[in-house]
Design an enzyme around this catalytic site. Structure first.
Site, PDB file in Angstrom:
ATOM      1  N   GLU A 190      -0.310  -1.968  -1.337  1.00  0.00           N
ATOM      2  CA  GLU A 190      -0.541  -0.489  -1.637  1.00  0.00           C
ATOM      3  C   GLU A 190      -1.025   0.142  -0.229  1.00  0.00           C
ATOM      4  O   GLU A 190      -0.651   1.303   0.108  1.00  0.00           O
ATOM      5  CB  GLU A 190      -1.256  -0.116  -2.784  1.00  0.00           C
ATOM      6  CG  GLU A 190      -0.716  -0.587  -3.928  1.00  0.00           C
ATOM      7  CD  GLU A 190      -1.454   0.066  -5.169  1.00  0.00           C
ATOM      8  OE1 GLU A 190      -0.872   1.238  -5.805  1.00  0.00           O
ATOM      9  OE2 GLU A 190      -2.265  -0.470  -5.548  1.00  0.00           O
TER      10      GLU A 190
ATOM     11  N   GLU B   7      -0.277  -7.074 -10.161  1.00  0.00           N
ATOM     12  CA  GLU B   7      -1.114  -6.759 -11.075  1.00  0.00           C
ATOM     13  C   GLU B   7      -0.952  -7.024 -12.510  1.00  0.00           C
ATOM     14  O   GLU B   7      -1.947  -7.289 -13.358  1.00  0.00           O
ATOM     15  CB  GLU B   7      -1.351  -4.977 -11.059  1.00  0.00           C
ATOM     16  CG  GLU B   7      -2.154  -4.570  -9.943  1.00  0.00           C
ATOM     17  CD  GLU B   7      -1.229  -4.444  -8.419  1.00  0.00           C
ATOM     18  OE1 GLU B   7      -1.869  -3.786  -7.461  1.00  0.00           O
ATOM     19  OE2 GLU B   7      -0.454  -5.119  -8.673  1.00  0.00           O
TER      20      GLU B   7
END
Length: 272
Positions: free
Chosen positions: A126, A146
């Site tokens: 990210e 995740e």
């Protein structure tokens, strides 16, 4: 290529040893220095936001490069020890810190380049997604895993990845947990360049140095027009693009750039 570095003048942001800042010409080099896997925590996220705020005010910095310390990790993402107790208030604060840090990076007024020197996973990817450009070493691995631990990307990953690579590949990476090598990442547009191991930082600094050859004022006008397409579509910025073009004629740099071209000399940018 030259990669000579000098210490960057410390400022109010200098609150964590987990990030180091150096200067290379008009480029700031930020190194994530949190071994063994260069994970993000509250301290480093606050530090990153403050560093970018400082660089945004430094008229001598036109670009930034962010990379990881060592040979294996750009960043493995969030330190999951922070979430182990299931405390919702702590999770809320950390999600906010992630968002603030990476949104500040995304909105940096100059050009940002991620030099991916190894694993870029979760919040590590990210961070790279928040940059304008991404250069990865051949051994790099990229993923947003995740969901495998019952979480989801909370710092823009679901949006930025889908914009870059399309819905199908975004779903493969996030819903199926697929991790990409550098070759696949290049093919689908997640990165712009592959380099050999140990060379990402040098290539990123070289590319960043080319930004200094452009008018800083023009770069600041162009970047939000490109970024704005994500939110509003390609046609809605046509008028804004023309208006920004006209606004450039209010700046000394625009007159200097044209004069230098006609005189067959290098321009001298004054960032005004």
């Amino acid at each position: 290529m030259t990669t000579a570095l000098e210490p960057y003048q410390a400022g109010v942001f200098d609150l964590t040893h987990k990030l180091t800042v150096e200067k290379h010409g008009h480029t700031a080099l930020i190194t994530i220095n949190h071994p063994p896997a260069n994970t993000w925590d509250r301290e480093s996220l606050i530090g990153l936001r403050q560093i970018i705020e400082h660089l945004d005010q430094d008229g001598d910095v036109y670009a930034l490069v962010i990379t990881g310390q060592g040979e294996r990790f750009f960043s493995a993402g969030a330190d999951l020890n922070q979430f182990a107790d299931g405390d919702r208030l702590r999770a809320r604060e950390l999600a906010k810190r992630f968002g603030e840090a990476f949104e500040k990076l995304r909105d940096f007024r100059g050009v940002s380049i991620a030099a991916i020197n190894g694993y870029a996973l979760g919040g590590g990817l990210e961070c790279a997604l928040a940059c304008d450009l991404r250069i990865a070493e051949r051994q790099a691995q990229l993923g947003l895993p995740e969901a495998a631990v019952g979480l989801l990307p909370c710092a823009g990953g679901t949006q930025a990845l889908t914009w870059l690579v399309g819905e199908g590949w975004a779903k493969r990476m996030m819903l199926c947990g697929e991790r990409l090598n550098a070759e696949t990442a290049l093919r689908i547009g997640l990165i712009e360049q592959i380099v050999e191991p140990g060379e990402a930082r040098g290539h990123a600094l070289l590319l960043a140095s080319r930004v200094a050859q452009q008018s800083p004022v023009a770069v600041r006008k162009i970047k939000p027009l490109i970024d704005g397409v994500r939110a509003r579509g390609p046609n809605t910025f046509a008028a804004a693009e023309r208006e920004a073009f006209l606004e450039l004629f209010e700046y000394d740099d625009t007159r200097e750039g044209i004069a230098a071209f006609l005189a067959k000399r290098d321009p001298v940018w004054r960032n005004r």
